[in-house]
Design an enzyme around this catalytic site. Structure first.
Site, mmCIF file in Angstrom:
data_model
loop_
_atom_site.group_PDB
_atom_site.id
_atom_site.type_symbol
_atom_site.label_atom_id
_atom_site.label_comp_id
_atom_site.label_asym_id
_atom_site.label_seq_id
_atom_site.Cartn_x
_atom_site.Cartn_y
_atom_site.Cartn_z
ATOM 1 N N LYS A 139 7.182 14.637 -39.434
ATOM 2 C CA LYS A 139 5.712 14.465 -39.478
ATOM 3 C C LYS A 139 5.310 13.462 -40.554
ATOM 4 O O LYS A 139 4.506 12.570 -40.317
ATOM 5 C CB LYS A 139 5.011 15.812 -39.791
ATOM 6 C CG LYS A 139 5.261 16.894 -38.780
ATOM 7 C CD LYS A 139 4.494 18.165 -39.115
ATOM 8 C CE LYS A 139 4.919 18.809 -40.429
ATOM 9 N NZ LYS A 139 6.302 19.297 -40.449
ATOM 10 N N ARG A 172 -1.787 24.919 -40.789
ATOM 11 C CA ARG A 172 -0.510 25.592 -40.558
ATOM 12 C C ARG A 172 -0.702 27.008 -40.031
ATOM 13 O O ARG A 172 0.288 27.699 -39.778
ATOM 14 C CB ARG A 172 0.252 25.664 -41.870
ATOM 15 C CG ARG A 172 1.423 24.698 -41.947
ATOM 16 C CD ARG A 172 2.097 24.953 -43.266
ATOM 17 N NE ARG A 172 3.402 24.426 -43.394
ATOM 18 C CZ ARG A 172 3.707 23.276 -43.977
ATOM 19 N NH1 ARG A 172 2.757 22.481 -44.388
ATOM 20 N NH2 ARG A 172 4.955 22.931 -44.135
ATOM 21 N N ARG A 226 17.268 14.970 -46.847
ATOM 22 C CA ARG A 226 15.978 14.339 -47.171
ATOM 23 C C ARG A 226 15.914 13.981 -48.655
ATOM 24 O O ARG A 226 16.270 14.753 -49.524
ATOM 25 C CB ARG A 226 14.828 15.283 -46.832
ATOM 26 C CG ARG A 226 13.499 14.798 -47.399
ATOM 27 C CD ARG A 226 12.306 15.339 -46.663
ATOM 28 N NE ARG A 226 12.208 16.781 -46.680
ATOM 29 C CZ ARG A 226 11.287 17.451 -45.995
ATOM 30 N NH1 ARG A 226 10.418 16.807 -45.228
ATOM 31 N NH2 ARG A 226 11.254 18.757 -46.052
ATOM 32 N N ARG A 236 13.868 17.638 -52.659
ATOM 33 C CA ARG A 236 12.878 18.695 -52.844
ATOM 34 C C ARG A 236 13.552 20.026 -53.119
ATOM 35 O O ARG A 236 14.562 20.360 -52.495
ATOM 36 C CB ARG A 236 12.008 18.807 -51.578
ATOM 37 C CG ARG A 236 10.924 17.766 -51.540
ATOM 38 C CD ARG A 236 10.203 17.716 -50.224
ATOM 39 N NE ARG A 236 9.782 19.021 -49.703
ATOM 40 C CZ ARG A 236 8.967 19.160 -48.667
ATOM 41 N NH1 ARG A 236 8.479 18.090 -48.062
ATOM 42 N NH2 ARG A 236 8.636 20.354 -48.229
ATOM 43 N N ARG A 294 11.413 28.810 -44.077
ATOM 44 C CA ARG A 294 10.311 27.945 -43.647
ATOM 45 C C ARG A 294 10.273 27.823 -42.126
ATOM 46 O O ARG A 294 9.202 27.749 -41.529
ATOM 47 C CB ARG A 294 10.432 26.575 -44.319
ATOM 48 C CG ARG A 294 10.094 26.662 -45.813
ATOM 49 C CD ARG A 294 10.580 25.466 -46.577
ATOM 50 N NE ARG A 294 9.907 24.246 -46.196
ATOM 51 C CZ ARG A 294 10.399 23.032 -46.383
ATOM 52 N NH1 ARG A 294 11.579 22.888 -46.960
ATOM 53 N NH2 ARG A 294 9.715 21.981 -46.027
HETATM 54 P P1 ADP Z 1 8.313 16.606 -42.214
HETATM 55 O O1 ADP Z 1 7.213 15.813 -42.839
HETATM 56 O O2 ADP Z 1 8.017 16.997 -40.777
HETATM 57 O O3 ADP Z 1 8.757 17.785 -43.031
HETATM 58 P P2 ADP Z 1 9.991 14.261 -42.828
HETATM 59 O O4 ADP Z 1 9.162 13.139 -42.274
HETATM 60 O O5 ADP Z 1 10.028 14.439 -44.296
HETATM 61 O O6 ADP Z 1 9.587 15.658 -42.099
HETATM 62 O O7 ADP Z 1 11.469 14.092 -42.244
HETATM 63 C C1 ADP Z 1 12.524 15.015 -42.579
HETATM 64 C C2 ADP Z 1 13.833 14.236 -42.808
HETATM 65 O O8 ADP Z 1 14.277 13.672 -41.577
HETATM 66 C C3 ADP Z 1 13.683 13.075 -43.793
HETATM 67 O O9 ADP Z 1 14.876 12.967 -44.544
HETATM 68 C C4 ADP Z 1 13.472 11.852 -42.882
HETATM 69 O O10 ADP Z 1 13.915 10.652 -43.497
HETATM 70 C C5 ADP Z 1 14.340 12.225 -41.668
HETATM 71 N N1 ADP Z 1 13.792 11.719 -40.415
HETATM 72 C C6 ADP Z 1 12.494 11.555 -40.063
HETATM 73 N N2 ADP Z 1 12.377 11.065 -38.797
HETATM 74 C C7 ADP Z 1 13.655 10.946 -38.330
HETATM 75 C C8 ADP Z 1 14.216 10.489 -37.083
HETATM 76 N N3 ADP Z 1 13.452 10.119 -36.060
HETATM 77 N N4 ADP Z 1 15.569 10.514 -36.969
HETATM 78 C C9 ADP Z 1 16.355 10.932 -37.999
HETATM 79 N N5 ADP Z 1 15.896 11.353 -39.192
HETATM 80 C C10 ADP Z 1 14.561 11.363 -39.367
HETATM 81 P P1 AMP Z 2 5.362 20.425 -46.574
HETATM 82 O O1 AMP Z 2 5.457 19.337 -47.586
HETATM 83 O O2 AMP Z 2 4.280 20.188 -45.545
HETATM 84 O O3 AMP Z 2 6.694 20.776 -45.954
HETATM 85 O O4 AMP Z 2 4.852 21.728 -47.367
HETATM 86 C C1 AMP Z 2 5.634 22.296 -48.409
HETATM 87 C C2 AMP Z 2 5.118 23.684 -48.754
HETATM 88 O O5 AMP Z 2 3.758 23.611 -49.242
HETATM 89 C C3 AMP Z 2 5.080 24.709 -47.627
HETATM 90 O O6 AMP Z 2 6.349 25.343 -47.424
HETATM 91 C C4 AMP Z 2 4.013 25.692 -48.149
HETATM 92 O O7 AMP Z 2 4.531 26.533 -49.172
HETATM 93 C C5 AMP Z 2 3.010 24.745 -48.805
HETATM 94 N N1 AMP Z 2 1.986 24.271 -47.851
HETATM 95 C C6 AMP Z 2 1.772 22.978 -47.465
HETATM 96 N N2 AMP Z 2 0.758 22.903 -46.594
HETATM 97 C C7 AMP Z 2 0.316 24.169 -46.394
HETATM 98 C C8 AMP Z 2 -0.694 24.759 -45.582
HETATM 99 N N3 AMP Z 2 -1.469 24.021 -44.761
HETATM 100 N N4 AMP Z 2 -0.873 26.112 -45.657
HETATM 101 C C9 AMP Z 2 -0.115 26.865 -46.469
HETATM 102 N N5 AMP Z 2 0.871 26.386 -47.237
HETATM 103 C C10 AMP Z 2 1.098 25.047 -47.219
#
Ligand code: ADP
Ligand code: AMP
Length: 214
Positions: free
Chosen positions: A13, A88, A127, A160, A171
């Site tokens: 995302k 969420r 990541r 992270r 999660r």
């Molecule tokens: P989210 O925001 O949904 O938690 P991220 O955008 O941070 O996910 O992506 C999670 C991990 O997967 C990151 O390390 C990112 O670089 C990698 N990633 C994102 N899109 C792709 C893709 N299409 N193919 C492979 N790896 C990806």
């Molecule tokens: P993310 O970076 O979106 O993966 O979010 C990391 C963490 O932040 C999540 O696991 C939750 O603990 C908290 N968080 C982020 N967005 C929300 C939301 N909309 N509602 C509740 N918790 C959130």
């Protein structure tokens, strides 16, 4: 244009949100990034939310909604935004819908980035993100040009705290129970678009822009 990104944690995302924002010149609003920045700066909000993030639990709706509404009320959001990680829960989505309705406005697109659970752990364990500009990389799939250094701003990349395997599993549980129902919610609102998030990140982005412009 107001967009909501849906999908499991690690689906991509944030990666896609960043590209959408660059292309359309609108801000990327990530509640997770706002929380992490506050934890890093040890603010009062940071202290309030730290244990939820570390345990992979959701921050309570009331607090999260307040933070989000404050953020989207800022001037840079006037022409639209991409919400990444919000809503969420159904109650979060309902408040957002209601607040927008009060301004005769609505979410234009909810983009569901579909990735099966088996791919998620691999994505999250590799990541790396930039604490300064928010850029996201993957050690294997999307590596930075120089190991451990952000291409965009030259800062040292970090892993992270909540990307440990055990927290990732929690999660994912939370996602399936509380967040997945939003797919039906935005489907019923007639704004849902679904993309295959297992493709290469550039292909996913092409699929998204095609859907936004069809
Ligand atoms: P989210 O925001 O949904 O938690 P991220 O955008 O941070 O996910 O992506 C999670 C991990 O997967 C990151 O390390 C990112 O670089 C990698 N990633 C994102 N899109 C792709 C893709 N299409 N193919 C492979 N790896 C990806
Ligand atoms: P993310 O970076 O979106 O993966 O979010 C990391 C963490 O932040 C999540 O696991 C939750 O603990 C908290 N968080 C982020 N967005 C929300 C939301 N909309 N509602 C509740 N918790 C959130």
């Amino acid at each position: 244009m107001k967009i909501v990104m849906l999908g499991a944690p690690g689906a991509g995302k944030g990666t896609q949100a960043q590209m959408i924002c660059e292309k359309y010149g609108i801000p990327h609003v990530s509640t997770g990034d706002i929380f992490r920045e506050n934890i890093r700066n040890n603010t009062e909000l940071g202290q309030q939310v730290k244990s939820y993030l570390n345990e992979g639990k959701l921050v309570p709706d009331e607090l999260t909604v307040r933070i989000l509404l404050d953020r989207v009320a800022k001037e840079d959001c006037a022409n639209g935004y991409v919400l990444d990680g919000f809503p969420r829960t159904i109650p979060q989505a309902e408040v957002l819908t209601q607040k927008l309705e009060e301004m005769n406005d609505k979410i234009d697109f909810a983009i569901d980035v579909e990735v099966p659970d088996e791919n998620i752990i691999r994505r999250m364990s590799g990541r790396r993100s930039c604490p300064k500009c928010g850029a996201t990389y993957h050690v294997t799939y999307i590596p930075p040009k120089q190991d451990g250094i952000c291409d965009e701003c030259g800062s040292a990349l970090v892993q992270r705290d909540d990307d440990k395997e055990e927290t990732v599993k929690e999660r994912l549980n939370v996602y399936h129970k509380q967040t997945q129902p939003l797919i039906e919610y935005y489907g019923n609102a007639g704004v849902l678009k679904t993309v295959d998030g297992t493709k290469d990140m550039k292909e996913v982005f092409e699929d998204i822009t095609a859907l936004l412009e069809e």
